[in-house]
Motif scaffolding. Structure first.
Motif, mmCIF file in Angstrom:
data_model
loop_
_atom_site.group_PDB
_atom_site.id
_atom_site.type_symbol
_atom_site.label_atom_id
_atom_site.label_comp_id
_atom_site.label_asym_id
_atom_site.label_seq_id
_atom_site.Cartn_x
_atom_site.Cartn_y
_atom_site.Cartn_z
ATOM 1 N N LYS A 1 6.125 0.834 -16.221
ATOM 2 C CA LYS A 1 6.181 1.547 -17.505
ATOM 3 C C LYS A 1 4.965 1.208 -18.359
ATOM 4 C CE LYS A 1 11.242 1.944 -17.696
ATOM 5 N NZ LYS A 1 12.488 1.420 -18.316
ATOM 6 N N LEU A 2 4.627 -0.069 -18.409
ATOM 7 C CA LEU A 2 3.490 -0.498 -19.223
ATOM 8 C C LEU A 2 2.181 0.072 -18.707
ATOM 9 C CD1 LEU A 2 4.566 -4.192 -19.816
ATOM 10 C CD2 LEU A 2 4.283 -2.467 -21.586
ATOM 11 N N CYS A 3 2.091 0.278 -17.402
ATOM 12 C CA CYS A 3 0.862 0.807 -16.796
ATOM 13 C C CYS A 3 0.881 2.326 -16.651
ATOM 14 C CB CYS A 3 0.631 0.156 -15.431
ATOM 15 S SG CYS A 3 0.219 -1.593 -15.521
ATOM 16 N N GLY A 4 1.912 2.984 -17.206
ATOM 17 C CA GLY A 4 1.974 4.442 -17.157
ATOM 18 C C GLY A 4 2.264 5.007 -15.786
ATOM 19 N N LEU A 5 2.943 4.233 -14.933
ATOM 20 C CA LEU A 5 3.179 4.650 -13.542
ATOM 21 C C LEU A 5 4.656 4.857 -13.214
ATOM 22 C CD1 LEU A 5 0.689 2.196 -11.821
ATOM 23 C CD2 LEU A 5 0.468 4.689 -11.861
ATOM 24 N N HIS A 6 5.529 4.624 -14.159
ATOM 25 C CA HIS A 6 6.958 4.686 -13.849
ATOM 26 C C HIS A 6 7.402 6.054 -13.327
ATOM 27 C CE1 HIS A 6 11.386 4.434 -14.599
ATOM 28 N NE2 HIS A 6 11.162 3.223 -14.117
ATOM 29 N N PRO A 7 6.902 7.171 -13.856
ATOM 30 C CA PRO A 7 7.327 8.470 -13.315
ATOM 31 C C PRO A 7 6.942 8.676 -11.844
ATOM 32 C CG PRO A 7 6.269 8.731 -15.451
ATOM 33 C CD PRO A 7 6.018 7.318 -15.022
ATOM 34 N N PHE A 8 5.953 7.896 -11.356
ATOM 35 C CA PHE A 8 5.463 8.063 -9.989
ATOM 36 C C PHE A 8 5.945 6.943 -9.053
ATOM 37 C CE2 PHE A 8 2.073 9.116 -13.119
ATOM 38 C CZ PHE A 8 2.175 10.507 -13.055
ATOM 39 N N ARG A 9 6.926 6.156 -9.495
ATOM 40 C CA ARG A 9 7.269 4.917 -8.784
ATOM 41 C C ARG A 9 7.645 5.124 -7.326
ATOM 42 N NH1 ARG A 9 10.886 6.538 -12.324
ATOM 43 N NH2 ARG A 9 13.099 6.735 -11.831
ATOM 44 N N ASN A 10 8.179 6.310 -6.989
ATOM 45 C CA ASN A 10 8.575 6.573 -5.607
ATOM 46 C C ASN A 10 7.573 7.446 -4.861
ATOM 47 O OD1 ASN A 10 11.042 5.104 -5.801
ATOM 48 N ND2 ASN A 10 11.953 6.813 -6.933
ATOM 49 N N TRP A 11 6.414 7.644 -5.454
ATOM 50 C CA TRP A 11 5.370 8.453 -4.813
ATOM 51 C C TRP A 11 4.664 7.649 -3.722
ATOM 52 C CZ3 TRP A 11 1.759 12.193 -7.797
ATOM 53 C CH2 TRP A 11 2.518 13.125 -8.520
ATOM 54 N N PRO A 12 4.129 8.350 -2.719
ATOM 55 C CA PRO A 12 3.204 7.674 -1.793
ATOM 56 C C PRO A 12 1.878 7.440 -2.486
ATOM 57 C CG PRO A 12 3.379 10.012 -1.259
ATOM 58 C CD PRO A 12 4.393 9.756 -2.329
ATOM 59 N N ILE A 13 1.279 6.290 -2.248
ATOM 60 C CA ILE A 13 0.010 5.942 -2.898
ATOM 61 C C ILE A 13 -1.098 6.915 -2.499
ATOM 62 C CG2 ILE A 13 -1.776 4.144 -3.037
ATOM 63 C CD1 ILE A 13 0.488 2.086 -2.872
ATOM 64 N N SER A 14 -1.002 7.475 -1.304
ATOM 65 C CA SER A 14 -2.033 8.406 -0.822
ATOM 66 C C SER A 14 -2.128 9.659 -1.686
ATOM 67 C CB SER A 14 -1.741 8.806 0.627
ATOM 68 O OG SER A 14 -0.457 9.412 0.731
ATOM 69 N N ALA A 15 -1.084 9.962 -2.472
ATOM 70 C CA ALA A 15 -1.086 11.165 -3.311
ATOM 71 C C ALA A 15 -1.738 10.922 -4.667
ATOM 72 C CB ALA A 15 0.343 11.656 -3.510
ATOM 73 N N LEU A 16 -2.166 9.683 -4.929
ATOM 74 C CA LEU A 16 -2.702 9.336 -6.244
ATOM 75 C C LEU A 16 -4.208 9.549 -6.330
ATOM 76 C CD1 LEU A 16 -0.808 5.979 -6.947
ATOM 77 C CD2 LEU A 16 -0.097 8.304 -7.528
ATOM 78 N N SER A 17 -4.679 9.755 -7.552
ATOM 79 C CA SER A 17 -6.112 9.789 -7.803
ATOM 80 C C SER A 17 -6.661 8.359 -7.768
ATOM 81 C CB SER A 17 -6.392 10.398 -9.182
ATOM 82 O OG SER A 17 -5.928 9.527 -10.209
#
Length: 570
Positions: free
Chosen positions: A421-437
């Motif tokens: 949450k503090l790092c602004g990543l909570h909405p993506f917590r279950n995403w694969p890392i490969s999908a990230l910028s």
């Protein structure tokens, strides 16, 4: 009107792994010979727009296209990546990922070899291109021995050798020290003028790009074009601020002072802007802002005493470096590419052992402690997130260190979710890392270290690839940790970060400490700036042009004021 070379018409793109499109209804025409800057917050779609332009989407990044894209008047819908590369040459954010040859000459020649160019013609073309990118004296040099700026020039040569019509730069400043970044922008500008190539640049660091002229700035957010304007027109609006994009510091200072920014005063560059109507307002604002020159120094934290280090016995990388960082301080370590900054961090973490000198933490010597012994107290976030990531999903990556330490599942879940949450990543917590910028991956690696609650946190370029809002969120989170007593050390090329968040900076040049002073003093000292490849802040230039007798104090008051304003975002 010039001749269109890039035409997006009602263009949209949706990755097959996602439910909603990333780009919507893009209508954009770029003319031959234009230099265009594309800016936007992280996740806005600007990188996807670039991938559609160079053919990586949908050929490598699978997805569905709506609308049309024409290059040189022809639809590119059926082109593969190879065909597109003959039209659009891309210089990636990380040039190391696009090298093929072992030497500079081999890498520049690679495309010609694929095209079965004759040896004589190949040699002539490689010499011509290497001269164009200022690398003619390095054709036999190993790429891995080059500086960051030199590697970027080789990557540029590798795409220019094909005589492409369009040059696409993906965050060309991300890994460069300030002076090298200025040189890169000058080089891009010179090549554009000499060859009349169409240049498209994607970059967060707007002010640094505007060091040289740009024809238009395209602002992208939430998959749509928000604004398409000249720099002078754009800077006279609030569009950048409204879309979490950092305005040039001199513009922000003028706005704080209540000055009216119009296209007519030519605000696109600190040297072109007309200040005659703003000087009195700047003085009044300056006098109304409090100045706090106090700095805290508490109990001993991290200390280096006469530390030296060599990878090879005949070449000293770190030479007799000494400094002390108090517990709870926030400090920048700055200097040119290859100065020894990252080596210092390796010595502190125990990845390398000093050949001489001592390292102390909390008054106790840790010079001979193992990496594992230091890891419980010192955490490090590397510059390239791909060098740290080992798990498939975001949650698992952030939880990895806690699991290795035997933390209970309930506590892991609580600590990981709080950090995400503090790092602004909570909405993506279950995403694969490969999908990230790239910027999102950076935040994952920061979260994976922060969740361990270290005493000392070392971050190598912590905000690289971040838009202004995420930059601020991460830095304010680090401020919170710092207030809890965590010592924060940032290795950075970002002079804004250095000014805004670290009252003190240590400057390294050629493996030696050449300065240890306030950030404001360092960035207003021409000798240190020159030795360490730093860059004078535009705030200092603004203060001089406005006639302030003490421009350093003007810079400090702006930094203090701006920091408080941005904390209201949290």
């Amino acid at each position: 009107m010039g001749k269109p070379i890039i035409e997006f018409e009602n263009f949209g793109f949706k990755y097959r792994s996602q439910v909603n499109p990333t780009l919507y209804d893009i209508n954009l025409t770029i003319e031959e010979g234009e230099k265009v800057l594309i800016v936007g917050p992280s996740g806005s779609g600007k990188s996807t727009l670039a991938h559609c332009l160079n053919g990586l989407a949908p050929n490598s990044y699978k997805g569905d296209i709506t609308g049309s894209l024409k290059i040189k008047g022809e639809s590119v819908a059926t082109q593969d990546v190879f065909e597109r590369s003959k039209l659009v040459g891309t210089v990636l954010q990380d040039p190391d990922s696009q090298f093929i040859g072992l030497t500079v000459g081999e890498d520049i020649a690679f495309s010609l070899e694929n095209d079965c160019t004759s040896q004589a013609n190949m040699l002539d073309r490689v010499e011509e291109v290497s001269h164009m990118v200022d690398m003619e004296g390095y054709l036999d040099s190993s790429i891995h021995q080059l500086s960051g700026g030199q590697r970027q020039r080789v990557a540029l040569g590798g795409v220019m050798v094909d005589d492409v019509d369009i040059l696409l730069f993906d965050e060309p400043l991300a890994n460069l020290d300030p002076a090298t970044g200025k040189h890169a922008i000058s080089l891009i500008d010179r090549i554009k003028k000499e060859t009349n190539k169409t240049v498209v640049i994607i970059e967060h660091r707007l002010e640094d790009i505007l060091y040289r002229t740009v024809d238009r700035i395209i602002v992208v957010n939430e998959g749509r074009i928000v604004k398409d304007a000249t720099p002078n027109q754009l800077l006279a609006t609030s569009v950048l601020d409204d879309n979490s994009i950092r305005e040039p510091l001199y513009i922000k200072a003028l706005k704080y002072a209540g000055c009216e920014i119009t296209p007519e005063i030519q605000p696109e560059n600190i040297n072109s802007i007309q200040l005659y109507s703003c000087k009195n307002q700047l003085v009044e604002w300056f006098e109304s802002v409090n100045f706090d020159a106090n700095s805290k120094h508490v109990e001993p934290g991290l200390e280096l005493k006469n530390v030296s280090f060599s990878y090879q016995s005949d070449q000293e990388i770190i030479s007799n470096v000494s400094f002390s960082i108090s517990k709870g301080e926030m400090v920048s370590i700055v200097g040119k590419n290859g100065a020894g900054k990252s080596t210092l961090s390796k010595l502190i973490c125990g990845f390398e052992k000093p050949s001489a000198g001592k390292i102390l933490l909390g008054g106790e010597e840790i010079t001979n402690n193992t990496i594992k012994e230091r890891a419980s107290k010192i955490g490090m976030v590397m510059q390239n997130p791909n060098h740290m990531i080992s798990k498939h999903l975001i949650f698992d990556e952030v939880a990895f260190g806690l699991k290795l330490n035997g933390i209970t599942e309930d506590e892991i879940k609580e600590r990981v979710e709080k950090t995400l949450k503090l790092c602004g990543l909570h909405p993506f917590r279950n995403w694969p890392i490969s999908a990230l910028s790239f910027g999102q991956k950076k935040r994952v690696t920061i979260a994976s270290i922060l969740v361990m609650e270290p005493e000392v946190l070392i971050l190598d370029e912590p905000t690289a690839g971040q838009d202004f809002r995420h930059y601020t969120e991460i830095m304010e989170f680090l401020i919170e940790l710092n207030h809890l007593g965590v010592t924060i050390i940032m290795i950075t090329h970002d002079m804004h970060l250095m000014l805004e968040y670290t009252p003190r900076a240590i400057v390294i040049a050629n493996g030696e400490k050449i300065a240890d002073d306030t950030a404001v003093n360092i960035l207003t000292d021409e000798v240190i700036i020159s030795k360490a490849n730093l860059k004078e802040t535009s705030l200092f230039e603004l203060a001089i042009r406005a006639g302030f007798k003490n421009p350093r104090e003007f810079v400090q008051r702006f930094i203090d004021y701006d920091r408080e304003v941005r904390r209201t975002w949290q």
